[in-house]
Design an enzyme around this catalytic site. Structure first.
Site, PDB file in Angstrom:
ATOM      1  N   SER A  94       0.854  -1.154  -0.120  1.00  0.00           N
ATOM      2  CA  SER A  94      -0.097   0.241  -0.159  1.00  0.00           C
ATOM      3  C   SER A  94       0.784   1.205  -0.074  1.00  0.00           C
ATOM      4  O   SER A  94       2.168   1.062   0.201  1.00  0.00           O
ATOM      5  CB  SER A  94      -0.828   0.302   1.180  1.00  0.00           C
ATOM      6  OG  SER A  94      -1.675   1.279   1.355  1.00  0.00           O
TER       7      SER A  94
ATOM      8  N   TYR B 213      -1.758  -0.233  10.641  1.00  0.00           N
ATOM      9  CA  TYR B 213      -1.792  -0.544   9.124  1.00  0.00           C
ATOM     10  C   TYR B 213      -0.540  -0.156   8.313  1.00  0.00           C
ATOM     11  O   TYR B 213       0.075  -0.894   7.795  1.00  0.00           O
ATOM     12  CB  TYR B 213      -3.127  -0.022   8.377  1.00  0.00           C
ATOM     13  CG  TYR B 213      -3.285  -0.357   7.196  1.00  0.00           C
ATOM     14  CD1 TYR B 213      -3.596  -1.679   6.766  1.00  0.00           C
ATOM     15  CD2 TYR B 213      -2.846   0.438   5.950  1.00  0.00           C
ATOM     16  CE1 TYR B 213      -3.879  -1.937   5.574  1.00  0.00           C
ATOM     17  CE2 TYR B 213      -3.301   0.092   4.757  1.00  0.00           C
ATOM     18  CZ  TYR B 213      -3.748  -1.091   4.556  1.00  0.00           C
ATOM     19  OH  TYR B 213      -4.018  -1.592   3.334  1.00  0.00           O
TER      20      TYR B 213
END
Length: 309
Positions: free
Chosen positions: A177, A190
């Site tokens: 990501s 995250y």
């Protein structure tokens, strides 16, 4: 004197290889790389039951690959299996697996080796997001983020990389990501897991390169947020530069990067500039840029699914 000559020689070799790499990058930016044929390759996709994983499965089905689908949700995974068959896959296998559990990863991996064969393309796609501020996030959810988004990559590499090394043939794909490149407000756990996944994938690539294992390729994918339901409610302050990505577009770009054996894929291209600016801008200016783009407040209004595995 001999030591200085040796150092100078190494420097010139480094500079020469750097120039060649730069020229190659420029050439392939104009002329697309030839794509490899993945028909018959055994492709394992984690988190295949929905979202990006399902779309990747359908794409590789159309390319004639043998599919091995992993997901914690048996019903969704079997639905993907059925859809892949309808999309043209001649061999597709669905396995229920909780990628956060090392023992389960190893157990199901052994099943795959016995029932299907050696995995030659491993796509670590499974992921979860809590979407909570760090101090509001329970320990067990933080641990789960690290287990699924990062540690699962370690266990799957341990399970399938040995055969790739023995065959000098394979492709390791890390679906990471942009949150693994730049910190984002409200995504501390995250971001930590994705930064770790990036570093791990890069390190294994360098380890393979240093050992001369040229048949093993790596692709590290760092997209901005994708409309898969995982980040419903997130907004971007500058949609022209940092749009929330359409799943079909993201999958097309990911598959192209795999087939062209590209090491990195950042989406959209503005991410490349953000990473470059981050490397030399003073921290305060970097934060101002992020604030202007809304890049550090994406979780405001987050209402979507918090789990995808």
């Amino acid at each position: 004197m001999a030591l200085k000559l040796k150092s100078a020689k190494k420097l010139f070799i480094f500079l020469g290889k750097s120039v060649l790499a730069l020229v190659e990058t420029v050439v392939f930016a104009i002329i697309p790389k030839p794509r490899k044929n993945v028909a018959g390759e055994i492709v394992l996709i984690t988190g295949a039951g929905s979202g990006l994983g399902r779309l990747l499965a359908l794409k590789f089905a159309q390319l004639g690959s043998v599919l091995v689908l992993w997901d914690i949700n048996q019903e969704n995974n079997e639905e993907t299996c059925k859809m892949a068959g309808e999309a043209g896959a001649t061999r597709v296998y669905a396995y229920t697996c909780d990628c956060s559990r090392k023992e389960e990863v190893y157990r199901v991996a052994n099943q795959v080796k016995k029932e299907v064969g050696d995995v030659s393309i491993l796509i670590n796609n499974a992921g979860i997001v809590t979407g909570r501020n760090f101090m509001d996030c329970p320990d067990e959810l933080i641990e789960k983020s690290l287990d699924v988004n990062f540690k699962a990559h370690i266990w799957t590499y341990k399970a399938f990389l040995p055969a790739m090394i023995a065959n000098d043939h394979g492709h390791l794909v890390c679906i990471s990501s942009s949150a693994g490149l730049i910190g984002i407000n409200g995504l501390a756990d995250y971001c930590a897991s994705k930064f770790a996944a990036n570093g791990f994938a890069e390190s294994i690539f360098l380890e393979s390169f240093a050992k001369g294992q040229k048949g093993i390729k790596t692709t590290i994918v760092c997209p901005f947020f994708i409309k898969t339901g995982m980040f419903d409610g997130c907004t971007t302050g500058c949609p022209s530069l940092l749009p929330i990505l359409e799943p079909e577009y993201a999958v097309r770009k990911i598959v192209d990067a795999i087939l062209q054996e590209n090491l990195y894929l950042y989406m959209p291209k503005f991410i490349y500039l953000m990473v470059f600016l981050k490397s030399f801008l003073p921290l305060k200016l970097g934060l101002l840029l992020g604030e202007y783009l809304g890049a550090f407040n994406l979780m405001d209004g987050f209402t979507g699914a918090r789990k995808k595995n």
